[in-house]
Design an enzyme around this catalytic site. Structure first.
Site, short mmCIF file in Angstrom:
data_model
loop_
_atom_site.label_atom_id
_atom_site.label_comp_id
_atom_site.label_asym_id
_atom_site.label_seq_id
_atom_site.Cartn_x
_atom_site.Cartn_y
_atom_site.Cartn_z
N HIS A 269 0.83 -1.20 0.00
CA HIS A 269 0.00 0.00 0.00
C HIS A 269 0.88 1.26 0.00
O HIS A 269 0.71 2.15 -0.84
CB HIS A 269 -0.92 -0.02 1.22
CG HIS A 269 -1.83 1.15 1.33
ND1 HIS A 269 -3.13 1.12 0.86
CD2 HIS A 269 -1.65 2.41 1.81
CE1 HIS A 269 -3.70 2.30 1.06
NE2 HIS A 269 -2.82 3.10 1.65
N GLU A 270 1.80 1.31 0.94
CA GLU A 270 2.65 2.51 1.03
C GLU A 270 3.58 2.61 -0.17
O GLU A 270 3.88 3.72 -0.64
CB GLU A 270 3.44 2.50 2.35
CG GLU A 270 2.59 2.47 3.63
CD GLU A 270 1.49 3.53 3.68
OE1 GLU A 270 1.64 4.60 3.07
OE2 GLU A 270 0.45 3.27 4.33
N HIS A 273 1.71 4.40 -2.79
CA HIS A 273 1.81 5.86 -2.61
C HIS A 273 3.18 6.33 -3.08
O HIS A 273 3.31 7.36 -3.74
CB HIS A 273 1.65 6.23 -1.13
CG HIS A 273 0.23 6.20 -0.62
ND1 HIS A 273 -0.76 6.98 -1.16
CD2 HIS A 273 -0.35 5.50 0.39
CE1 HIS A 273 -1.91 6.76 -0.50
NE2 HIS A 273 -1.68 5.87 0.45
N GLU A 299 -4.71 7.85 -3.04
CA GLU A 299 -5.20 6.58 -2.49
C GLU A 299 -5.50 5.57 -3.60
O GLU A 299 -5.40 4.37 -3.40
CB GLU A 299 -6.43 6.86 -1.61
CG GLU A 299 -6.81 5.75 -0.66
CD GLU A 299 -5.77 5.46 0.44
OE1 GLU A 299 -4.80 6.24 0.60
OE2 GLU A 299 -5.95 4.44 1.13
#
Ligand code: ZN
Length: 506
Positions: A269-270, A273, A299
């Protein structure tokens, strides 16, 4: 082009450079605070960060800066609002106008109440007692209403708050899209539960040594395209991603040795980003064309890598043998199919951050609806807990056991963050629509993922989304990239394609 406009533009860029220098210094302090800082260092750190925030605010609201931007707004440089110079003028002016229409007293009061609010929230959550937080929340909402008035709005006081995180979004549009999603998602989740079937997930709670988790997580992030020469991974309590410079993007995670998905999916997830941040144009790092366009689009990138890629069957065809090699004790008697089903389990939980891909959006919906009603004065703060519990029952089919499992689970409201929650669901919706478009352009993506090839998807995202920075609004970006406005049907289709076979519904 007049020389004067060129000179003014150069002065604006110079000031933007100074603002960026200060704000990245603030980010360095913030990153350090959340990954390294000893407990007793917190007070002085808060003073350092408040000082920098003040300096940044002064530069952003400098009246001379405002005059330059006014002058440039009617110049040739801003004639095409989506060009790099036009975007720079438009977005810096937007920020200037937003910041300078707020009275200093209100800014200070908001900041003080947010700091205090987070302390009160912590205590209230420990005591599982919403009434402890209610008076402070009442004050916060009063200030947010005042802020909305100062910023100005045409239709709903929530609009200017939402606009801060998702430029151009309004209650009306967001409501239409999220309600469309709700009307299909609630019965879909119910049909999953009605099957009475749930996959075995017990092996996810076996022992997964921390060092092996880090190694596998880093390998996958690198394979996705995260550049560790221009970034790094560290440990924290609540994972986040932050950018400290044009070639310095930091991602963070938290390792739980007795629960595999926590660190693995948070790294993806990070890293999602981070891939967006690393994909921005470094030559305009200081300026809006080199900056991320909105929280929702940000997001969409993290959710795409985490859920559309990382929780996909094709990804696990590629990754599962490596996972078995990394964790032979935990996984040698588990099949790839069983593992895939386990990491995609759909089951309502009272806690948003523990929710699966399908039910997650229902958590956001209830928060969004309550926020809108609070700002419109339709729900008194005293009745908020009852409203929360009723909506949890209606959408998620559960009643929170106590306030800390319910209305006190998130820090956002006590920190004054109203208008932030919907960007999580917008991110899921954008991700689904972008992924569908990428599939049509460069697919079949599954064939690529099955062989560990992720570069084509990343290159497509860089070209169509990352490198456009703030040159479009989120709505323009979606329209341009996918050929139509945001539509909930892509996310629904994605969830059905994945979950219906897993739950024997097709
Ligand atoms: Zn995120």
């Amino acid at each position: 082009m007049s020389d004067r406009a060129q000179q003014t533009y150069a002065a604006v860029c110079q000031q933007a450079h100074q603002i960026k220098l200060l704000s990245t210094m603030e980010q360095v302090l913030g990153w350090d605070e959340r990954t390294q800082l000893p407990l007793d260092g917190a007070e002085y750190r808060a003073e350092q960060m408040t000082y920098l925030a003040g300096q940044i605010h002064d530069l952003r609201t400098d009246t001379r800066f405002g005059e330059w931007l006014d002058e440039l707004s009617s110049s040739e440089l801003a004639a095409d609002p989506r060009s790099d110079t036009g975007t720079t003028v438009r977005q810096l002016k937007r920020e200037y106008d937003r910041q300078s229409c707020l009275p200093k007293r209100l800014v200070e009061e908001l900041s003080r109440t947010a700091v205090l609010g987070q302390h009160v929230w912590q205590e209230a959550r420990e005591e599982k007692d919403y009434q402890r937080l209610a008076p402070l929340l009442e004050k916060t909402i009063g200030l947010k209403k005042e802020q909305a008035q100062a910023l100005g709005f045409a239709e709903h006081p929530y609009d200017p708050l939402l606009d801060e995180f998702e430029p151009g979004a309004t209650v009306q549009q967001t409501q239409a899209i999220l309600e469309g999603l709700r009307d299909e998602l609630v019965p879909f989740v119910r049909s999953i539960l009605d099957t009475g079937h749930q996959p075995d997930t017990s092996f996810l709670r076996r022992h997964y040594p921390r060092a092996a988790q880090e190694k596998l997580g880093v390998e996958v992030a690198r394979k996705f395209g995260f550049d560790f020469q221009r970034g790094r991974l560290d440990e924290t309590a609540h994972p986040f991603c932050t950018t400290l410079g044009p070639h310095d993007c930091r991602i963070t995670t938290r390792y739980l040795e007795d629960f595999f998905p926590s660190a693995f999916f948070s790294i993806q997830h990070e890293a999602g980003h981070g891939l967006y941040e690393q994909g921005l144009r470094t030559e305009c790092f200081d300026l809006p064309p080199g900056e991320a366009v909105s929280m929702g689009i940000h997001e969409s990138q993290s959710r795409m890598w985490e859920n559309f890629v990382g929780r996909g069957a094709a990804f696990w065809d590629w990754c599962f043998p490596q996972a078995v090699e990394a964790f032979p004790e935990a996984l040698s008697d588990v099949s790839c199919d069983a593992f895939f089903a386990a990491v995609n389990q759909a089951r309502p939980s009272p806690i948003r951050v523990e929710a699966d891909e399908a039910t997650y959006n229902l958590h956001i919906l209830l928060r969004f609806e309550l926020e809108v009603a609070l700002l419109a004065g339709e729900i008194p703060v005293a009745d908020l807990r009852d409203a929360w519990n009723a909506k949890t029952e209606e959408y998620i089919g559960l009643t929170p056991e106590n306030d800390s499992q319910g209305i006190l689970q998130d820090i956002h409201w006590s920190a004054g963050l109203f208008g932030y929650f919907p960007t999580y669901s917008l991110g899921n919706l954008y991700a689904a629509q972008f992924f569908h478009t990428a599939e049509e352009a460069i697919g079949p993506l599954d064939e690529q993922f099955r062989h560990g090839e992720f570069q084509p998807l990343l290159t497509w995202l860089q070209k169509h989304i990352h490198q456009r920075g703030q040159c479009d609004t989120p709505a323009e970006l979606v329209q341009d990239v996918t050929g139509q406005p945001l539509d909930h049907s892509y996310l629904m289709q994605h969830l059905k394609n994945k979950l219906e076979p897993l739950y024997g519904l097709r």
